[in-house]
Design an enzyme around this catalytic site. Sequence first.
Site, PDB file in Angstrom:
ATOM      1  N   HIS A  40      -6.767   2.497 -15.628  1.00  0.00           N
ATOM      2  CA  HIS A  40      -5.986   1.446 -15.002  1.00  0.00           C
ATOM      3  C   HIS A  40      -4.599   1.452 -15.629  1.00  0.00           C
ATOM      4  CE1 HIS A  40      -9.254  -0.305 -12.728  1.00  0.00           C
ATOM      5  NE2 HIS A  40     -10.015  -0.223 -13.810  1.00  0.00           N
ATOM      6  N   GLU A  75      -6.949   1.191  -6.333  1.00  0.00           N
ATOM      7  CA  GLU A  75      -6.842  -0.250  -6.092  1.00  0.00           C
ATOM      8  C   GLU A  75      -5.383  -0.634  -6.003  1.00  0.00           C
ATOM      9  OE1 GLU A  75      -9.577  -2.729  -8.638  1.00  0.00           O
ATOM     10  OE2 GLU A  75      -9.495  -0.883  -9.798  1.00  0.00           O
TER      11      GLU A  75
END
Length: 156
Positions: free
Chosen positions: A29, A93
């Site tokens: 991430h 995402e």
Amino acid sequence: MLDETLVIAAAIVNAHDRLGLDVYGVGEHHRPDFAVSAPAVVLAAAAARTSTVRLGIGVTDLVRRNPASLAQTALTLDHVTGGRFILGVGTGEDLNLEPYGMSNPRPMQRLEEGYVALTERYNDARDEISDLSEKMESLLAMEKVPSIAATTKAIT
């Protein structure tokens, strides 16, 4: 905070290996509250400290990552880990894309296209390395290339 998190991650992966657990995975991430934005680096370090646990990137996306570059990274990690590397890919995402000004309006199409490109490049690179290894073995067998020991002795 990052140093402490990486020390904890090292302890966890060492415990996985020592206890005989199957897999240690690292997510990817790109945000301030997540310690690992370069899982390949973390896994390469983990490979040096472990011998049996399989090491994987939980999921990386094929929007930010170029499939050919990711294939090279995967192949390198597979060699560094002695064949223990696992690559997880996904659609990505928004929270990982928005900071880069990116969007993913067709996530499944992009994933499918990226996966095809990734596997083709991985297989091509793997074949190239295999061919190179065979050529090097042939050259060494024919004594056209001096051995490392002889080269080292000549240098010292």
